[in-house]
Scaffold this motif. Structure first.
Motif: not given
Length: 351
Positions: A170, A176, A197
């Protein structure tokens, strides 16, 4: 159209326009549609806005040959951009979507008050399942807890009995998102029930075996398509020969390397969507499944420049297992983590 379908159109329209958007008297509500859209449902959205004093604007456009930026040549782009840059609410119901086109990007760039939701060409039956039958506040608690756990990890791994095994890192600078059904504030909204994501550039590796993939015929039959991912790029398309070759040609037709790149990954967490049905907007949110999107990524989601591509497509993997670093939160489609299990059971009961 049957009486039941009429009632479902009215119910869905009122839930979305009145309960979720919370449209106020005097607010302008743009509803964009094309020849693939359901006229009765479009009228129901307009009626739901008028009923509470909203000002509906129903816009019928040509049906483009391609989604996103590849479809701009088929739309009255300047007129649409000017209109959508000046409305309070935009409900996109086009069957070939404006999403991620310059029209869409400029509407958001110019219109900081815009509340937007895309439902594309979803049937009223699918919309009823996706938008009704659960508590928005309870769903919000579940989604926010999953999001918080994602933000605390570095690497996400997703596996499935169908052969999927893919992982990525990530990037905390990227988006998000969640959608719990509250569209009352300015936002880029999609149907409720997911955590989205945007993976770190160049970090996704492994295999994705799809249960549904746009522009293929693999849902509900023995056909298959799988991607081999290396450094966040599709490097091979495997599966049933006819479908794999057809999809290779689809990708190649854009002559755009960014169409091969991962855009986003969504965890499906809609309590009313417990099995796949073959409609992409609903299936992206199937409880215990995931969606992988490829191609164009907005600068809103991947700042500062985004990932510019000519179009965007999505595919679904159902009943996955999900690991955040070494911590498993989902097993074969069931949220098993002790922090998440009670939140899940409040939404769908013991399972």
């Amino acid at each position: 159209m049957s009486t039941n379908t009429n009632l479902d159109c009215t119910l869905v329209a009122k839930v979305i326009i009145q309960d979720m958007f919370k449209v106020k008297a005097g607010e302008s509500v743009a509803i964009t549609a094309d020849s693939g859209s359901d006229p009765q449902l479009m009228q129901a959205f307009a009626d739901a806005a008028s009923e509470i004093g909203g000002l509906p604007l129903l816009i019928w456009t040509p049906k483009a040959k391609e989604d996103g930026q590849a479809g701009v040549k088929d739309w009255p782009a300047a007129a649409l951009t000017a209109t959508l840059s000046n409305v309070d609410v935009w409900l996109e119901c086009n069957s070939t979507v404006l999403l991620y086109s310059d029209i869409w990007e400029n509407a958001f760039k110019n219109n900081k008050k815009l509340r937007y939701l895309i439902i594309a060409d979803s049937s009223v039956q699918s919309l009823k399942r996706t938008f009704t039958g659960y508590s928005v506040p309870d769903l919000g608690k579940m989604l926010n807890k999953v999001k918080d756990m994602i933000l605390d990890c570095k690497t996400i791994r997703i596996t499935s009995a169908n052969g999927t095994d893919v992982s990525y890192d990530i990037n905390l600078d990227y988006s998000f998102d969640i959608d719990d059904g509250d569209f009352s504030m300015p936002k880029f909204g999609t149907a409720p029930g997911y955590v989205n994501i945007v993976p770190k550039i160049g970090s996704m590796n492994g295999t994705i075996v799809f249960d549904l993939l746009q522009h293929t015929d693999i849902y509900g039959n023995d056909n298959s398509v799988a991607f081999t991912m290396k450094d966040s790029t599709i490097v091979d398309v495997k599966g049933t020969e006819k479908e794999a070759e057809k999809f290779k040609k689809y990708l190649a037709s854009f002559d755009d390397p960014n169409m091969y790149k991962i855009s986003h990954n969504m965890f499906g967490i809609n309590p009313s969507v417990r099995k796949m049905c073959g409609e992409i907007v609903e299936d992206e949110r199937v409880w215990g499944g995931v969606d992988f999107g490829f191609g164009h990524t907005s600068p809103m989601d991947m700042p500062p420049l985004g990932q510019v591509a000519k179009s965007h497509f999505d595919g679904i993997v159902n009943k996955v297992s999900i690991y955040l670093d070494d911590i498993q939160i989902v097993e074969d489609g069931v949220y098993t983590h002790p922090t998440l299990k009670p939140l899940a059971e409040k939404l769908i009961g013991t399972y």
